[in-house]
Scaffold this motif. Structure first.
Motif, mmCIF file in Angstrom:
data_model
loop_
_atom_site.group_PDB
_atom_site.id
_atom_site.type_symbol
_atom_site.label_atom_id
_atom_site.label_comp_id
_atom_site.label_asym_id
_atom_site.label_seq_id
_atom_site.Cartn_x
_atom_site.Cartn_y
_atom_site.Cartn_z
ATOM 1 N N LYS A 72 3.066 5.904 -3.342
ATOM 2 C CA LYS A 72 4.206 6.549 -3.993
ATOM 3 C C LYS A 72 4.014 6.615 -5.505
ATOM 4 C CE LYS A 72 8.378 5.477 -2.670
ATOM 5 N NZ LYS A 72 9.557 4.641 -2.301
ATOM 6 N N VAL A 73 3.491 5.534 -6.090
ATOM 7 C CA VAL A 73 3.232 5.501 -7.538
ATOM 8 C C VAL A 73 2.176 6.531 -7.915
ATOM 9 C CG1 VAL A 73 2.280 4.094 -9.400
ATOM 10 C CG2 VAL A 73 3.950 3.103 -7.840
ATOM 11 N N LYS A 74 1.128 6.640 -7.107
ATOM 12 C CA LYS A 74 0.057 7.591 -7.389
ATOM 13 C C LYS A 74 0.570 9.031 -7.358
ATOM 14 C CE LYS A 74 -4.771 8.486 -6.258
ATOM 15 N NZ LYS A 74 -5.917 8.100 -5.392
ATOM 16 N N ARG A 75 1.407 9.345 -6.374
ATOM 17 C CA ARG A 75 1.979 10.691 -6.289
ATOM 18 C C ARG A 75 2.913 10.962 -7.466
ATOM 19 N NH1 ARG A 75 2.307 9.515 -0.615
ATOM 20 N NH2 ARG A 75 4.485 8.839 -0.888
ATOM 21 N N ALA A 76 3.694 9.954 -7.848
ATOM 22 C CA ALA A 76 4.627 10.123 -8.972
ATOM 23 C C ALA A 76 3.876 10.334 -10.282
ATOM 24 C CB ALA A 76 5.544 8.908 -9.071
ATOM 25 N N ALA B 11 0.835 -1.204 0.000
ATOM 26 C CA ALA B 11 0.000 0.000 0.000
ATOM 27 C C ALA B 11 0.869 1.253 0.000
ATOM 28 C CB ALA B 11 -0.918 -0.016 1.227
ATOM 29 N N HIS B 12 1.987 1.203 0.692
ATOM 30 C CA HIS B 12 2.901 2.345 0.719
ATOM 31 C C HIS B 12 3.472 2.617 -0.669
ATOM 32 C CE1 HIS B 12 5.901 5.168 2.067
ATOM 33 N NE2 HIS B 12 6.891 4.395 1.607
ATOM 34 N N ILE C 7 -1.431 -1.798 -12.834
ATOM 35 C CA ILE C 7 -1.533 -0.997 -11.606
ATOM 36 C C ILE C 7 -1.904 0.445 -11.942
ATOM 37 C CG2 ILE C 7 -0.173 -0.023 -9.704
ATOM 38 C CD1 ILE C 7 1.390 -2.692 -9.687
ATOM 39 N N LEU C 8 -1.267 1.004 -12.980
ATOM 40 C CA LEU C 8 -1.527 2.396 -13.346
ATOM 41 C C LEU C 8 -2.939 2.593 -13.892
ATOM 42 C CD1 LEU C 8 1.892 3.393 -14.935
ATOM 43 C CD2 LEU C 8 0.890 4.303 -12.853
ATOM 44 N N ARG C 9 -3.492 1.552 -14.553
ATOM 45 C CA ARG C 9 -4.854 1.678 -15.086
ATOM 46 C C ARG C 9 -5.887 1.890 -13.983
ATOM 47 N NH1 ARG C 9 -3.294 -1.807 -19.419
ATOM 48 N NH2 ARG C 9 -3.603 -3.666 -18.134
ATOM 49 N N ASP C 10 -5.580 1.455 -12.772
ATOM 50 C CA ASP C 10 -6.509 1.642 -11.656
ATOM 51 C C ASP C 10 -6.509 3.066 -11.117
ATOM 52 O OD1 ASP C 10 -7.187 -1.019 -11.799
ATOM 53 O OD2 ASP C 10 -5.689 -1.654 -10.326
#
Length: 338
Positions: A68-72, A63-64, A101-104
């Protein structure tokens, strides 16, 4: 001893038919003059059916790491999945997993194309909107040029193709195979033109004025009444051939000057309703990824598409100007879109 031939499609059909009629595998082998083991192997493979494809589980992301991916992704628009994950120091994730993952949390988009508006441009757009806010736009002639190529935009040559069908071959030519420059205008619910600029002619101030004389003035403006000419406002953008001293003086001699010649804010194609007309025409002539083999054929397609644009569509475009001016003021001179 050489390897025997595989069963043909015809033999396989006969095996199914013989078995349906109640023949044994041994009798079927004798009828087809084939080895009994070959027939038995075919029957066994047919009964097993296809194995279901089991998807491999994704690499587990904590989840962490997801946060981080979402913020990036928010900080790096238009970046690749690899660049986003590398900025988060997350390694060992295959491309398929990264994209899943990014598609979500994101979508693949193209960058929006906008004119470069600085503070001065925005102030001039606001001044222009305030100046013409009470104008009767049914008396404004909106004009512009458009270049059409033989190939059209590359991104429009995409669409659905049935399974088992091959994609049609698309020609590749330099500069889109060449093109035609088209001039037109719209006023109220009427389309003026389109008129074709002669091939090979570069529009400078002199050639632009001569073009207007041979087309717009002789074929359309001359036929209008004196009262119409008195009230009409001529709009053109700030292209060098339009805004030069030579063109301005030439239009003034034709009676198009001062309040009859609309001033135009810089870098503002989104304010000109004829840009929407060009979109309608291009969607028609390039639908299904159509290409053309000659300049005359693409010109004929433009003329045919222009004839199919009815007065109600043009009226909708010209009547949209009040809303566009209000949007300019609301966005303080910013880009309003088309």
């Amino acid at each position: 001893m050489g390897q025997k031939k595989d069963l043909t499609s015809s033999e396989k059909s006969k095996i199914v038919r013989y078995l349906a009629e109640g023949c044994s595998s041994l009798k079927t082998a004798k009828l087809l003059k084939r080895d009994h083991r070959t027939i038995k192997r075919f029957i066994q493979n047919s009964q097993q059916g296809r194995k279901k494809c089991v998807e491999k589980p994704r690499r587990k992301i904590t989840a962490h790491e997801l946060r981080k991916v979402k913020r990036a992704a928010a900080k790096m628009p238009l970046a690749t999945s690899l660049a986003i994950f590398q900025s988060c120091n997350i390694t060992g994730v295959p491309k398929s997993t990264r994209c899943a993952i990014l598609r979500d949390m994101a979508k693949v988009r193209k960058a929006e194309r906008r004119p470069p508006l600085n503070k001065t441009h925005k102030l001039k757009c606001q001044d222009w909107a305030k100046k013409y806010l009470k104008t009767d736009f049914s008396k404004v002639l909106w004009t512009d040029e458009m270049r059409v190529s033989l190939d059209g935009p590359d991104g429009w040559a995409r669409g659905w193709i049935g399974k088992g069908q091959r994609a049609p071959v698309r020609l590749r030519r330099q500069q889109g195979g060449g093109g035609v420059l088209v001039w037109a205008g719209i006023i109220k619910d009427e389309l003026v033109g389109p008129f074709r600029v002669e091939d090979g002619v570069k529009l400078n101030s002199q050639s632009y004025c001569q073009f207007l004389e041979d087309t717009f003035f002789k074929q359309w403006y001359r036929k209008k009444s004196a009262s119409f000419k008195k009230n009409m406002i001529f709009m053109q953008d700030n292209a060098p051939s339009h805004a030069s001293k030579y063109s301005t003086a030439w239009l003034a001699r034709k009676g198009i000057k001062e309040e009859k010649l609309m001033t135009w804010p810089p870098c503002s194609p989104d304010l000109n309703p004829i840009e929407n007309l060009w979109s309608i025409i291009k969607c028609e002539i390039y639908k299904e990824g159509k290409q053309y083999t000659s300049l005359n054929s693409v010109w004929e397609a433009v003329v045919a598409a222009a004839r199919n644009v009815d007065g109600e569509q043009i009226k909708t475009l010209t009547e949209s100007m009040d809303g566009r001016l209000l949007s300019v003021l609301a966005k303080k001179g910013g880009y309003i879109g088309r």
